[in-house]
Write an enzyme that holds these catalytic residues in place. Structure first.
Site, PDB file in Angstrom:
ATOM      1  N   LYS A  16      12.099  -4.002  -9.763  1.00 24.89           N
ATOM      2  CA  LYS A  16      12.172  -3.967  -8.305  1.00 24.89           C
ATOM      3  C   LYS A  16      10.933  -3.226  -7.818  1.00 24.89           C
ATOM      4  CE  LYS A  16      15.394  -3.203  -4.546  1.00 24.89           C
ATOM      5  NZ  LYS A  16      14.552  -2.482  -3.615  1.00 24.89           N
ATOM      6  N   CYS A  38      -5.072  36.816   8.587  1.00 23.48           N
ATOM      7  CA  CYS A  38      -5.756  37.778   9.451  1.00 23.48           C
ATOM      8  C   CYS A  38      -4.809  38.789  10.092  1.00 23.48           C
ATOM      9  CB  CYS A  38      -6.560  37.044  10.532  1.00 23.48           C
ATOM     10  SG  CYS A  38      -5.516  36.246  11.766  1.00 23.48           S
ATOM     11  N   CYS A  95       0.057  36.351  10.731  1.00 33.08           N
ATOM     12  CA  CYS A  95      -0.788  35.434   9.965  1.00 33.08           C
ATOM     13  C   CYS A  95      -1.106  36.053   8.608  1.00 33.08           C
ATOM     14  CB  CYS A  95      -2.080  35.152  10.730  1.00 33.08           C
ATOM     15  SG  CYS A  95      -3.227  34.135   9.784  1.00 33.08           S
ATOM     16  N   CYS A 148      -9.999  34.127  12.321  1.00 34.94           N
ATOM     17  CA  CYS A 148      -9.132  33.933  11.164  1.00 34.94           C
ATOM     18  C   CYS A 148      -9.864  33.047  10.149  1.00 34.94           C
ATOM     19  CB  CYS A 148      -7.840  33.278  11.657  1.00 34.94           C
ATOM     20  SG  CYS A 148      -6.659  32.891  10.380  1.00 34.94           S
ATOM     21  N   ASP A 197       8.289  -1.500  -5.481  1.00 36.83           N
ATOM     22  CA  ASP A 197       8.475  -0.694  -4.285  1.00 36.83           C
ATOM     23  C   ASP A 197       7.263  -0.833  -3.367  1.00 36.83           C
ATOM     24  OD1 ASP A 197       9.814   0.954  -2.625  1.00 36.83           O
ATOM     25  OD2 ASP A 197       9.373   2.803  -3.707  1.00 36.83           O
ATOM     26  N   ARG A 211       8.383  -9.088   6.217  1.00 35.48           N
ATOM     27  CA  ARG A 211       9.828  -9.251   6.320  1.00 35.48           C
ATOM     28  C   ARG A 211      10.300  -9.061   7.766  1.00 35.48           C
ATOM     29  NH1 ARG A 211      14.584  -6.348   6.051  1.00 35.48           N
ATOM     30  NH2 ARG A 211      16.249  -7.507   5.071  1.00 35.48           N
ATOM     31  N   TYR A 223      10.195 -15.019  -6.170  1.00 36.97           N
ATOM     32  CA  TYR A 223      11.253 -15.876  -5.647  1.00 36.97           C
ATOM     33  C   TYR A 223      10.638 -17.105  -4.999  1.00 36.97           C
ATOM     34  CZ  TYR A 223      15.654 -16.855  -3.059  1.00 36.97           C
ATOM     35  OH  TYR A 223      16.792 -17.398  -2.545  1.00 36.97           O
ATOM     36  N   GLU A 279      14.536  -8.272 -13.692  1.00 38.05           N
ATOM     37  CA  GLU A 279      13.199  -8.083 -13.127  1.00 38.05           C
ATOM     38  C   GLU A 279      12.998  -6.640 -12.696  1.00 38.05           C
ATOM     39  OE1 GLU A 279      12.700 -10.754  -9.826  1.00 38.05           O
ATOM     40  OE2 GLU A 279      13.544 -12.441 -10.952  1.00 38.05           O
ATOM     41  N   GLU A 297     -22.208 -10.608 -13.167  1.00 38.54           N
ATOM     42  CA  GLU A 297     -22.286 -12.060 -13.125  1.00 38.54           C
ATOM     43  C   GLU A 297     -21.397 -12.587 -11.981  1.00 38.54           C
ATOM     44  OE1 GLU A 297     -24.061 -14.248 -14.244  1.00 38.54           O
ATOM     45  OE2 GLU A 297     -22.952 -16.144 -14.219  1.00 38.54           O
ATOM     46  N   PHE A 298     -20.224 -11.980 -11.842  1.00 39.36           N
ATOM     47  CA  PHE A 298     -19.318 -12.378 -10.776  1.00 39.36           C
ATOM     48  C   PHE A 298     -19.998 -12.198  -9.419  1.00 39.36           C
ATOM     49  CE2 PHE A 298     -16.098 -11.583  -7.593  1.00 39.36           C
ATOM     50  CZ  PHE A 298     -15.158 -12.574  -7.838  1.00 39.36           C
ATOM     51  N   ASP A 299     -20.601 -11.016  -9.218  1.00 42.46           N
ATOM     52  CA  ASP A 299     -21.275 -10.742  -7.949  1.00 42.46           C
ATOM     53  C   ASP A 299     -22.408 -11.740  -7.698  1.00 42.46           C
ATOM     54  OD1 ASP A 299     -19.573  -8.683  -7.546  1.00 42.46           O
ATOM     55  OD2 ASP A 299     -20.962  -7.110  -8.167  1.00 42.46           O
ATOM     56  N   LYS A 322      19.289   0.689  -8.713  1.00 40.47           N
ATOM     57  CA  LYS A 322      18.281   1.682  -8.299  1.00 40.47           C
ATOM     58  C   LYS A 322      18.192   2.811  -9.312  1.00 40.47           C
ATOM     59  CE  LYS A 322      17.371   1.930  -3.950  1.00 40.47           C
ATOM     60  NZ  LYS A 322      16.292   1.583  -3.049  1.00 40.47           N
ATOM     61  N   CYS A 365      -1.178  30.610  14.233  1.00 39.45           N
ATOM     62  CA  CYS A 365      -1.967  31.841  14.373  1.00 39.45           C
ATOM     63  C   CYS A 365      -2.930  31.632  15.537  1.00 39.45           C
ATOM     64  CB  CYS A 365      -2.747  32.120  13.099  1.00 39.45           C
ATOM     65  SG  CYS A 365      -4.018  33.381  13.348  1.00 39.45           S
ATOM     66  N   GLU A 374       6.255  -9.128  -3.374  1.00 39.18           N
ATOM     67  CA  GLU A 374       6.083  -7.770  -2.876  1.00 39.18           C
ATOM     68  C   GLU A 374       4.601  -7.424  -2.885  1.00 39.18           C
ATOM     69  OE1 GLU A 374       9.106  -6.750  -2.203  1.00 39.18           O
ATOM     70  OE2 GLU A 374       8.935  -4.593  -1.813  1.00 39.18           O
ATOM     71  N   SER A 400      18.356  -8.894   2.206  1.00 38.05           N
ATOM     72  CA  SER A 400      18.074  -7.794   1.290  1.00 38.05           C
ATOM     73  C   SER A 400      19.034  -7.903   0.113  1.00 38.05           C
ATOM     74  CB  SER A 400      18.191  -6.458   2.003  1.00 38.05           C
ATOM     75  OG  SER A 400      19.452  -6.360   2.588  1.00 38.05           O
TER      76      SER A 400
HETATM   77  S1  IVH Z   1      14.634 -10.845  -4.690  1.00 38.86           S
HETATM   78  C1  IVH Z   1      17.437 -12.940  -1.758  1.00 38.86           C
HETATM   79  N1  IVH Z   1      13.263  -9.562  -6.529  1.00 38.86           N
HETATM   80  O1  IVH Z   1      13.620  -5.491  -2.619  1.00 38.86           O
HETATM   81  C2  IVH Z   1      16.775 -12.042  -2.735  1.00 38.86           C
HETATM   82  N2  IVH Z   1      13.406  -8.598  -4.357  1.00 38.86           N
HETATM   83  O2  IVH Z   1      16.038  -4.358  -1.457  1.00 38.86           O
HETATM   84  C3  IVH Z   1      15.401 -11.752  -2.344  1.00 38.86           C
HETATM   85  N3  IVH Z   1      12.104  -6.529  -4.100  1.00 38.86           N
HETATM   86  O3  IVH Z   1      13.682  -7.448   0.282  1.00 38.86           O
HETATM   87  C4  IVH Z   1      14.794 -10.590  -2.993  1.00 38.86           C
HETATM   88  N4  IVH Z   1      11.350  -6.453  -6.173  1.00 38.86           N
HETATM   89  O4  IVH Z   1      11.344  -6.847  -0.716  1.00 38.86           O
HETATM   90  C5  IVH Z   1      13.694  -9.566  -5.249  1.00 38.86           C
HETATM   91  N5  IVH Z   1      12.059  -8.580  -8.246  1.00 38.86           N
HETATM   92  C6  IVH Z   1      12.473  -8.581  -6.975  1.00 38.86           C
HETATM   93  C7  IVH Z   1      12.121  -7.557  -6.075  1.00 38.86           C
HETATM   94  C8  IVH Z   1      12.606  -7.603  -4.760  1.00 38.86           C
HETATM   95  C9  IVH Z   1      11.338  -5.854  -4.994  1.00 38.86           C
HETATM   96  C10 IVH Z   1      12.348  -6.084  -2.730  1.00 38.86           C
HETATM   97  C11 IVH Z   1      12.315  -7.189  -1.698  1.00 38.86           C
HETATM   98  C12 IVH Z   1      13.698  -7.174  -1.088  1.00 38.86           C
HETATM   99  C13 IVH Z   1      14.133  -5.773  -1.354  1.00 38.86           C
HETATM  100  C14 IVH Z   1      15.641  -5.675  -1.336  1.00 38.86           C
END
Ligand code: IVH
Length: 665
Positions: free
Chosen positions: A112, A406, A403, A427, A114, A133, A223, A110, A32-34, A309, A421, A170, A79
């Protein structure tokens, strides 16, 4: 009437996108979406007067390639200070308390994420810009790519958002998308991304928004910045943002004490393993915005927030033996075969030791206990040896001198870590590897010829090189063990279809050392044909973008071998594409004789490589920097300011692509 229907469809599709990508709760079927999307696309094509860059149809992404403009951040992207233990988080908590002279304060806990940090600018409820960034002060404008990410709203819901604000978050690649992408890359003989962070960052910088869209990025926002924010605290602002349509993680939690912070850490240390996206820790933020302001920032990071971390997952297990894999180009890779061990939810039995240098640096001995780590990485790596547990009498493991497939003595390429090799024609893994590569999805894409079937064909003596594929007969295939008429026909049809693959993919399929997909494309376009590629001098090869002496040498060496020339001749006789499809413009090869060009910027009609090929095939020359000897600058969008200034000061004519095309046609 039509305008209303278009608007209604846009509204509906936005809502469905939000239900699906942000709430994870779709209310209509994909079908339906399509159907709704197709109806909108048709109406928009028929009525371009109602076009809108924010329409959901634009989210599938166009193939328009754009350069990335550098943009200064309105608020620098700082950061976070890192902590690695509950103790360190506790001391941060103490410093905050001190900084606030003992006032009460709440914390928001929260995840973090990656991935790759992003800054999104909204004006009057519409996404106007997305910037990476970068160095924190200046980032790349990746708006076109970000628009394809369906969990990022391009138009907001409600009306209580500020006229102008910035949202930070992120961009992530979920594990499922990451695994799919890496499987595709492996099948195409391309190196896999080491982790979802690299994959997300790499994808954001792609030139093709359509490819970005296909790769399935996602985003979490965390943020909000700007004047006139709806609330005086971070948590409520994020809840408001969620109502406007942003994907705010459900993990975001309001915490009232240090013991709640500790509980949050304990909980996510184990639960993070079940998340659909990669996380590398937690983030704690002071909730109240006034208190944030009072605490302030250092030059690098805010005092009101801290990252915790996670420790990388590490396991200790015994080495069974080191084996040596031989790739299609003959490179020998050492692999640690381990007693199976559970690491981040998967059983690890093998880990790459990369090359002889890395293996020796680790000083691996027989029966050693090895540390295996899987941080954000999907491929486990050996990070060390537990010397205390080294058994008496264990011996250093030597890199093989011959190798393993061979028996040929290995050779080391001057200045490189790899042992190779040299017996490329005799080979087995090299022979089979090249054929498998040639049949891969991004090369000839031959249906029915994967790793196992290729190995069988080679073992049965039916093929020794890629040219032999084109003399395979139906009856010899059909009588292979486990095969029949249908599988035979499938392979023959696949080989037939391979004749229509473009020239650049044929070049890539040849397995010339160091020539990956991009280099193959550049070589193919610059040469224009196999005939020309075969005879180009090292100097001419090095004039091709990104081709240095090493690649030029590899190409010359490849075509210096009579066997390779026979293979290429056979492929040509079989009807494979041996010429590049040249851009529409034609020229007689002399129109630009003696003229020197500098190409700069991003073009709309043809790629930079195409223009280079056109200039060269019209007898002109391309150089990298502007000097008195430059005759013309072929300039696209976003030409570098330094080049522009130099060109002006030397009075060199600057022409755009239309003028250029007129010039050579
Ligand atoms: S707050 C001034 N919240 O981690 C504070 N950053 O190592 C702004 N990141 O540059 C960042 N999850 O790219 C914030 N829940 C989260 C995050 C987060 C991942 C990243 C972000 C930041 C880096 C810092």
């Amino acid at each position: 009437m039509i305008k209303e229907r278009i608007e209604e469809l846009r509204r509906l599709l936005r809502q469905h996108n939000h239900n699906y990508y942000v709430l994870n709760a779709p209310t209509v079927s994909d079908r339906e979406f399509d159907r709704l999307m197709a109806e909108l696309a048709t109406l928009e094509t028929e009525h371009p007067e109602y076009d809108d860059p924010d329409s959901p149809t634009h989210r599938v992404g166009s193939d328009l390639t754009e350069g990335f403009e550098q943009v200064r951040h309105i608020f620098p992207m700082l950061s976070l200070a890192n902590t690695y233990s509950i103790d360190e988080v506790d001391s941060w908590f103490g410093r905050v308390s001190e900084g606030l002279y003992g006032q009460k304060f709440d914390i928001v806990g929260e995840l973090k994420f990656d991935g790759s940090g992003i800054s999104l600018i909204y004006e009057r409820g519409r996404l106007v810009r997305a910037v990476t960034r970068g160095d924190g002060g200046v980032g790349d404008d990746v708006t076109a790519n970000v628009r394809t990410i369906r969990s990022i709203p391009t138009v907001l819901n409600g009306d209580d958002y500020p006229d102008f604000f910035e949202m930070r978050g992120e961009i992530v690649m979920p594990w499922s998308a990451f695994e799919r992408l890496n499987a595709e890359r492996a099948a195409a003989g391309e190196p896999p991304f080491a982790n979802p962070r690299n994959a997300a960052a790499g994808t954001l910088k792609l030139r093709s928004a359509a490819e970005v869209s296909r790769r399935g990025l996602d985003a979490y926002l965390y943020y909000l910045l700007g004047d006139n924010l709806p609330c005086d605290n971070h948590f409520d602002n994020m809840m408001a943002a969620r109502r406007w349509g942003f994907k705010v993680s459900d993990a975001m939690t309001l915490l009232h004490s240090l013991s709640e912070v500790d509980e949050f850490i304990a909980r996510w240390d184990s639960e993070r393993k079940d998340l659909p996206v990669a996380t590398d820790g937690l983030v704690f933020k002071v909730n109240n915005l006034r208190q944030q302001l009072n605490l302030g920032t250092t030059s690098k990071s805010p005092r009101w927030a801290v990252a915790y971390k996670f420790a990388a997952e590490r396991a200790l297990t015994r080495l069974r033996f080191v084996s040596f894999d031989v790739g299609r180009t003959g490179v020998v890779t050492p692999v640690a075969n381990l007693e199976p061990v559970l690491l981040s939810g998967t059983i690890v039995k093998r880990a790459s030791l990369h090359n002889a240098d890395i293996m020796h640096a680790l000083d691996i001995h027989t029966d050693d206990m090895l540390y295996v780590e899987k941080g954000g990485e999907i491929i486990p790596k050996i990070t060390g040896v537990e010397l205390e547990q080294r058994p008496a009498g264990s011996q250093p493991v030597a890199f093989v001198s011959h190798c393993p497939a061979c028996g040929t003595p290995l050779v080391r390429v001057e200045g490189e870590a790899a042992w190779v090799c040299p017996n490329s024609d005799g080979c087995f893994p090299q022979i089979a590897g090249r054929i498998e590569h040639f049949c891969g999805r991004r090369m000839m894409d031959v249906d029915g010829l994967g790793e196992e079937s290729v190995a069988l064909l080679v073992r049965e003596g039916l093929v020794r090189d890629i040219a032999d594929l084109y003399s395979l007969k139906e009856d010899e295939l059909a009588t292979l063990p486990g095969w029949g008429d249908r599988s035979a026909q499938r392979v023959l049809d696949g080989l037939d279809a391979s004749k229509s693959r473009p020239f650049e993919r044929v070049v890539y399929g040849l397995s010339i050392p160091y020539v990956g997909e991009t280099t193959a494309r550049r070589l193919a376009r610059a040469a224009g044909s196999m005939e020309r590629l075969r005879t180009m001098s090292a100097e001419e090869l090095e004039a091709v973008e990104d081709v240095g002496p090493r690649i030029a040498r590899a190409v010359k060496d490849y075509f210096a071998k009579p066997d390779n020339n026979r293979i290429v001749d056979t492929l040509a006789a079989a009807g494979l594409t041996m010429e590049a499809e040249m851009p529409a413009a034609v020229s007689d090869g002399t129109a630009l004789a003696g003229k020197t060009f500098v190409i700069s910027g991003v073009f709309a009609l043809h790629s930079r490589d195409d223009y280079k090929a056109m200039i060269e095939s019209a007898g002109g020359k391309c150089v990298g920097s502007v000097s008195r000897k430059t005759d013309f600058i072929l300039a696209g969008e976003n030409m570098g300011p330094a080049k522009l200034e130099k060109a002006r000061s030397l009075d060199i004519p600057i022409i755009d692509e239309n003028e250029f095309l007129a010039m050579i046609s």
